[in-house]
Design a protein around this motif. Structure first.
Motif, PDB file in Angstrom:
ATOM      1  N   ASP A  90      47.458  59.942  72.463  1.00 40.19           N
ATOM      2  CA  ASP A  90      48.507  59.123  73.086  1.00 40.19           C
ATOM      3  C   ASP A  90      49.583  58.809  72.054  1.00 40.19           C
ATOM      4  O   ASP A  90      49.262  58.357  70.948  1.00 40.19           O
ATOM      5  N   CYS A  91      50.828  59.027  72.436  1.00 39.03           N
ATOM      6  CA  CYS A  91      51.930  58.693  71.527  1.00 39.03           C
ATOM      7  C   CYS A  91      52.119  57.168  71.548  1.00 39.03           C
ATOM      8  O   CYS A  91      52.325  56.591  72.622  1.00 39.03           O
ATOM      9  N   PRO A  92      52.065  56.504  70.389  1.00 44.22           N
ATOM     10  CA  PRO A  92      52.197  55.041  70.383  1.00 44.22           C
ATOM     11  C   PRO A  92      53.604  54.597  70.806  1.00 44.22           C
ATOM     12  O   PRO A  92      53.785  53.475  71.254  1.00 44.22           O
ATOM     13  N   LYS A  93      54.587  55.509  70.699  1.00 46.27           N
ATOM     14  CA  LYS A  93      55.959  55.099  71.027  1.00 46.27           C
ATOM     15  C   LYS A  93      56.255  55.279  72.529  1.00 46.27           C
ATOM     16  O   LYS A  93      56.524  54.310  73.226  1.00 46.27           O
ATOM     17  N   CYS A  94      56.137  56.539  73.020  1.00 44.93           N
ATOM     18  CA  CYS A  94      56.528  56.759  74.417  1.00 44.93           C
ATOM     19  C   CYS A  94      55.332  56.706  75.372  1.00 44.93           C
ATOM     20  O   CYS A  94      55.497  56.793  76.575  1.00 44.93           O
ATOM     21  N   LYS A  95      54.115  56.585  74.814  1.00 45.45           N
ATOM     22  CA  LYS A  95      52.870  56.450  75.591  1.00 45.45           C
ATOM     23  C   LYS A  95      52.439  57.743  76.293  1.00 45.45           C
ATOM     24  O   LYS A  95      51.489  57.763  77.048  1.00 45.45           O
ATOM     25  N   LYS A  96      53.190  58.823  76.056  1.00 46.12           N
ATOM     26  CA  LYS A  96      52.814  60.081  76.716  1.00 46.12           C
ATOM     27  C   LYS A  96      51.511  60.629  76.123  1.00 46.12           C
ATOM     28  O   LYS A  96      51.323  60.597  74.908  1.00 46.12           O
ATOM     29  N   ARG A  97      50.631  61.105  76.995  1.00 40.65           N
ATOM     30  CA  ARG A  97      49.370  61.714  76.545  1.00 40.65           C
ATOM     31  C   ARG A  97      49.579  63.228  76.436  1.00 40.65           C
ATOM     32  O   ARG A  97      50.034  63.860  77.389  1.00 40.65           O
ATOM     33  N   SER A  98      49.261  63.799  75.297  1.00 43.37           N
ATOM     34  CA  SER A  98      49.494  65.233  75.097  1.00 43.37           C
ATOM     35  C   SER A  98      48.271  65.919  74.516  1.00 43.37           C
ATOM     36  O   SER A  98      47.450  65.282  73.853  1.00 43.37           O
ATOM     37  N   ARG A  99      48.203  67.228  74.746  1.00 40.62           N
ATOM     38  CA  ARG A  99      47.153  68.032  74.105  1.00 40.62           C
ATOM     39  C   ARG A  99      47.550  68.225  72.648  1.00 40.62           C
ATOM     40  O   ARG A  99      48.663  68.685  72.364  1.00 40.62           O
ATOM     41  N   VAL A 100      46.635  67.917  71.739  1.00 37.36           N
ATOM     42  CA  VAL A 100      46.977  68.008  70.314  1.00 37.36           C
ATOM     43  C   VAL A 100      47.405  69.437  69.955  1.00 37.36           C
ATOM     44  O   VAL A 100      48.395  69.642  69.252  1.00 37.36           O
ATOM     45  N   ASP A 101      46.692  70.438  70.496  1.00 37.09           N
ATOM     46  CA  ASP A 101      47.012  71.821  70.133  1.00 37.09           C
ATOM     47  C   ASP A 101      48.354  72.295  70.679  1.00 37.09           C
ATOM     48  O   ASP A 101      48.829  73.367  70.331  1.00 37.09           O
ATOM     49  N   MET A 102      48.968  71.493  71.545  1.00 38.30           N
ATOM     50  CA  MET A 102      50.267  71.889  72.111  1.00 38.30           C
ATOM     51  C   MET A 102      51.429  71.214  71.358  1.00 38.30           C
ATOM     52  O   MET A 102      52.589  71.495  71.633  1.00 38.30           O
ATOM     53  N   LEU A 103      51.105  70.281  70.464  1.00 33.63           N
ATOM     54  CA  LEU A 103      52.169  69.557  69.761  1.00 33.63           C
ATOM     55  C   LEU A 103      52.582  70.315  68.497  1.00 33.63           C
ATOM     56  O   LEU A 103      51.777  71.003  67.869  1.00 33.63           O
ATOM     57  N   GLU A 104      53.836  70.131  68.144  1.00 34.94           N
ATOM     58  CA  GLU A 104      54.309  70.711  66.888  1.00 34.94           C
ATOM     59  C   GLU A 104      53.644  69.960  65.731  1.00 34.94           C
ATOM     60  O   GLU A 104      53.496  68.732  65.797  1.00 34.94           O
ATOM     61  N   LYS A 105      53.260  70.736  64.705  1.00 34.14           N
ATOM     62  CA  LYS A 105      52.480  70.137  63.618  1.00 34.14           C
ATOM     63  C   LYS A 105      53.379  69.878  62.413  1.00 34.14           C
ATOM     64  O   LYS A 105      54.116  70.764  61.989  1.00 34.14           O
ATOM     65  N   GLU A 106      53.308  68.650  61.847  1.00 33.28           N
ATOM     66  CA  GLU A 106      54.058  68.406  60.610  1.00 33.28           C
ATOM     67  C   GLU A 106      53.172  68.774  59.414  1.00 33.28           C
ATOM     68  O   GLU A 106      53.585  69.476  58.507  1.00 33.28           O
ATOM     69  N   ASP A 107      51.948  68.257  59.441  1.00 33.45           N
ATOM     70  CA  ASP A 107      50.920  68.664  58.488  1.00 33.45           C
ATOM     71  C   ASP A 107      49.573  68.486  59.188  1.00 33.45           C
ATOM     72  O   ASP A 107      49.540  68.273  60.398  1.00 33.45           O
ATOM     73  N   THR A 108      48.470  68.533  58.446  1.00 32.53           N
ATOM     74  CA  THR A 108      47.158  68.538  59.116  1.00 32.53           C
ATOM     75  C   THR A 108      46.866  67.262  59.911  1.00 32.53           C
ATOM     76  O   THR A 108      46.059  67.279  60.830  1.00 32.53           O
ATOM     77  N   THR A 109      47.528  66.169  59.589  1.00 31.35           N
ATOM     78  CA  THR A 109      47.217  64.911  60.292  1.00 31.35           C
ATOM     79  C   THR A 109      48.407  64.335  61.062  1.00 31.35           C
ATOM     80  O   THR A 109      48.294  63.277  61.679  1.00 31.35           O
ATOM     81  N   HIS A 110      49.554  64.991  60.991  1.00 31.00           N
ATOM     82  CA  HIS A 110      50.751  64.451  61.666  1.00 31.00           C
ATOM     83  C   HIS A 110      51.312  65.453  62.678  1.00 31.00           C
ATOM     84  O   HIS A 110      51.574  66.609  62.331  1.00 31.00           O
ATOM     85  N   TYR A 111      51.498  64.978  63.902  1.00 34.55           N
ATOM     86  CA  TYR A 111      51.979  65.825  64.990  1.00 34.55           C
ATOM     87  C   TYR A 111      53.236  65.200  65.604  1.00 34.55           C
ATOM     88  O   TYR A 111      53.365  63.970  65.629  1.00 34.55           O
ATOM     89  N   ILE A 112      54.125  66.074  66.098  1.00 34.59           N
ATOM     90  CA  ILE A 112      55.388  65.545  66.633  1.00 34.59           C
ATOM     91  C   ILE A 112      55.340  65.525  68.157  1.00 34.59           C
ATOM     92  O   ILE A 112      55.163  66.563  68.807  1.00 34.59           O
ATOM     93  N   CYS A 113      55.511  64.335  68.712  1.00 37.80           N
ATOM     94  CA  CYS A 113      55.501  64.159  70.174  1.00 37.80           C
ATOM     95  C   CYS A 113      56.808  64.708  70.755  1.00 37.80           C
ATOM     96  O   CYS A 113      57.798  64.887  70.030  1.00 37.80           O
ATOM     97  N   GLU A 114      56.802  64.947  72.076  1.00 45.52           N
ATOM     98  CA  GLU A 114      58.011  65.422  72.752  1.00 45.52           C
ATOM     99  C   GLU A 114      59.190  64.475  72.524  1.00 45.52           C
ATOM    100  O   GLU A 114      60.337  64.891  72.440  1.00 45.52           O
ATOM    101  N   CYS A 115      58.876  63.144  72.357  1.00 48.28           N
ATOM    102  CA  CYS A 115      59.932  62.144  72.149  1.00 48.28           C
ATOM    103  C   CYS A 115      60.393  62.112  70.687  1.00 48.28           C
ATOM    104  O   CYS A 115      61.195  61.256  70.310  1.00 48.28           O
ATOM    105  N   LYS A 116      59.845  63.066  69.863  1.00 47.08           N
ATOM    106  CA  LYS A 116      60.194  63.232  68.436  1.00 47.08           C
ATOM    107  C   LYS A 116      59.489  62.233  67.516  1.00 47.08           C
ATOM    108  O   LYS A 116      59.649  62.275  66.298  1.00 47.08           O
TER     109      LYS A 116
END
Ligand code: GAP
Length: 442
Positions: A90-116
Motif C-alpha cells: 500500500d502506498c502511504p501517500k495515495c493509498k493505492k494498493r499495487s503488486r510489488v513486481d509491477m512497480l518501478e524499482k529504485e533499489d532493493t527496498t524502494h519502489y516507485i508508486c504510480e503517484c511517484k
C-alpha cells in the motif's frame, strides 16, 4: 506506453460494440469486461481456429471441457492454495494498493508508486494476497463446503488424465486440450483486457515420456509461434519469443518461453509454453492416492509422464488482433479509422447497402443478394444511414467488402464492391458477388 493508441482502441471497442465494462450500469467492476456483439464473434473465431487446428486436425490431441468449480484438494495438491499469491504493497501517500513486481524499482527496498511517491518496503511491508476465488458449494451458510474457481484450465486436465487415457485408448505422446474460463483476483488495473479477473484460456497439456520432454518443449515453442504468424496472421515485428531466466521459472517448471506481443504498453506475454515436468501428476497422484502413471513396454516399467504446456489467453489474442489491425489514415482531410482484420476474423465478411431504400425493385435485389451471401459467410444488410456513415461504421468493425446496389444495378445487374483497405471500387455482376468475395478473402 503508447497511451494514445490504447485510449483510441479502448474507445473504438466501446463505441463499436466489441467490449463493454462489466456490470457497467451499476458502476462497473474493475478488471471485468463483457464482449459485445462484434467482440463475441471475433472471440469465437479465435477459439474455433485453435480447436480446429489442434483437436480436430490432429491424432495426438483430444479435447476436454471440465468444470470451473473444483474441489479444494485439487488446489492443495497443485500448490495454488499455498503459493498462488501476489505480493501487494500500500502506498502511504495515495493509498493505492499495487503488486510489488509491477512497480518501478529504485533499489532493493524502494519502489516507485504510480503517484511517484517512493515506497520503502522495510517500513510499508508487502503482504501476500492469494488470487484464488473461493466459493461455498453447500446448501447452508452454517456448514460451508468450500470449493474454488479454477485459476487455470490445466488443473481440470490433470485431474482427468486417467479418465481420458482410459477412454481414448491412445498412447503417449498425447495432448489434452481445453478452452475455458479461468478466474484470478487480479489487483492490477488499467491494462484493458490484458489482465482480467475472469478470462479465457486455450491450454494443451501434452503428456510425453520424460526422455522426450526437452525435444517436445522445443517443438511446441516453434509450433505456437508459427500459429500466431501463419494462422492468426499477427505481424512478425510485433511478436517475439522470450525464454524465462532461472529466477523467473515457476517452482514446477524446468523451462518456460513466453510468446510476447508489442501491446501499446510494451512487450507483454501473450502465451507461455512451459515444461511442467511430472510435478502436477505426481502431486495429484500423492494427494488423491490414485495411480496416474503410464506403462512403458520398452522399459517394462511404470513412469509418470512429463507435460509440456502451451497456455494461451483468448482475451490477449483478441487484444493483439485488434492492436495489429487498428489503423488510422487521412482521407479528404478527415481521419478514417479502419480495422484491417483478416477476413476470417471480421465480424462480417460483407455489408450490403441499397442506395435507394424506397425503390422496391432495388431493395428486392439487395435483399436477395444479402441472403445469398449470408448463406455462405457472415454478412449484414444496412440502410439506416447515408453511404458515407455506413462505410465508416463498417471500416471500424473491419468489414472487408461493402456492396452497394444503385439505380444502374436495375439495368446492368451489377453492383459496386468497395474494398475496405484500398477503398477502390469495382463493378461486379450480381451472380458473381459470392465467388468474388470468396476469392478475395484469403
Ligand atoms: N496453466 C498455465 C498458466 O495459466 P499463465 O502464464 O498464468 O500460465 C497463461 O497464463 C496465459 O493465460 C497467459 O499467457 C495469458 O494469455 C492468459 N492470462 C493469464 N492471466 C490472465 C489475466 N488475468 N487476464 C487475461 N489473460 C490472462
Amino acid at each position: 506506453m503508447d497511451t494514445d493508441k490504447l485510449t483510441k482502441i479502448v474507445s473504438m471497442c466501446r463505441r463499436r460494440g466489441f467490449i463493454f465494462g462489466g456490470s457497467e450500469i451499476y458502476g462497473g467492476l474493475s478488471s471485468v469486461w463483457d464482449y459485445g456483439p462484434f467482440g463475441a464473434k471475433i472471440k469465437k473465431r479465435i477459439k474455433d481456429l485453435w480447436w480446429d487446428h489442434y483437436v480436430e486436425k490432429r491424432d495426438d490431441i483430444v479435447g476436454l471441457d471440465s468444470s470451473i468449480i473444483m474441489h479444494e484438494d485439487v488446489f492443495k495438491a497443485s500448490g495454488h492454495l499455498a503459493g498462488f499469491t501476489d505480493s501487494l504493497v500500500d502506498c502511504p501517500k495515495c493509498k493505492k494498493r499495487s503488486r510489488v513486481d509491477m512497480l518501478e524499482k529504485e533499489d532493493t527496498t524502494h519502489y516507485i508508486c504510480e503517484c511517484k511517491n517512493v515506497i520503502d518496503i522495510t517500513v510499508n511491508k508487502p503482504r501476500k494476497f492469494n488470487l484464488m476465488f473461493k466459493t461455498n458449494v453447500s446448501a447452508t451458510e452454517e456448514n460451508p463446503v468450500y470449493a474454488y474457481l479454477r485459476p487455470e484450465t490445466a488443473q481440470g486436465i490433470f485431474v482427468n488424465f486417467a479418465n481420458v487415457l482410459n477412454t481414448v485408448h491412445k498412447k503417449l505422446p498425447l495432448g489434452i486440450a481445453q478452452i475455458g474460463k479461468s478466474f484470478r483476483n487480479e489487483v492490477t488495473t488499467g491494462s484493458f483486457i490484458f489482465r482480467m479477473k475472469e478470462f479465457e484460456q486455450m491450454e494443451i497439456e501434452y503428456f510425453v515420456h520424460p526422455n522426450d520432454a526437452d525435444k517436445m518443449y522445443e517443438y511446441w515453442v516453434k509450433e505456437r509461434y508459427s500459429f500466431y504468424t501463419d494462422k492468426i496472421g499477427l505481424k512478425k515485428e510485433n511478436l517475439r519469443l522470450r525464454p524465462h531466466t532461472a529466477d523467473e521459472l515457476a517452482h514446477y517448471a524446468r523451462g518456460c518461453t513466453d510468446v510476447e506481443y508489442m501491446f501499446p504498453f510494451g512487450w507483454s506475454e501473450l502465451e507461455g509454453i512451459a515444461n511442467r515436468t511430472d510435478f502436477d501428476l505426481k502431486q495429484h497422484s500423492e494427494v488423491s492416492r490414485k495411480d496416474l502413471s503410464c506403462f512403458s513396454s520398452a522399459e517394462n516399467k511404470k513412469f509418470i509422464p512429463y507435460v509440456i504446456e502451451p497456455s494461451a489467453g483468448v482475451d490477449r489474442t483478441f487484444f493483439a488482433i485488434i492492436c495489429d489491425a487498428y489503423d488510422e489514415e487521412t482521407v479528404n482531410d478527415r481521419t478514417r479509422v479502419v480495422l484491417r482484420l483478416k477476413p476470417y476474423f471480421a465480424p462480417y465478411r460483407a455489408a450490403v447497402f441499397p442506395l435507394l431504400k424506397k425503390n422496391d425493385e432495388l431493395v428486392n435485389i439487395a435483399k436477395n443478394l444479402f441472403y445469398d451471401i449470408r448463406n455462405k459467410m457472415p454478412a449484414t444488410y444496412e440502410d439506416t444511414a447515408g453511404i458515407g456513415k455506413l462505410y465508416r461504421r463498417q471500416d471500424e468493425i473491419g468489414t472487408p467488402f461493402c456492396i452497394t446496389i444503385d439505380g444502374d444495378s436495375l439495368k446492368d445487374q451489377k453492383v459496386t464492391i468497395r474494398d475496405r483497405d484500398t477503398m477502390l471500387q469495382e463493378r461486379v455482376s450480381i451472380d458473381q458477388v459470392v465467388v468474388y468475395i470468396e476469392q478475395k478473402s484469403i
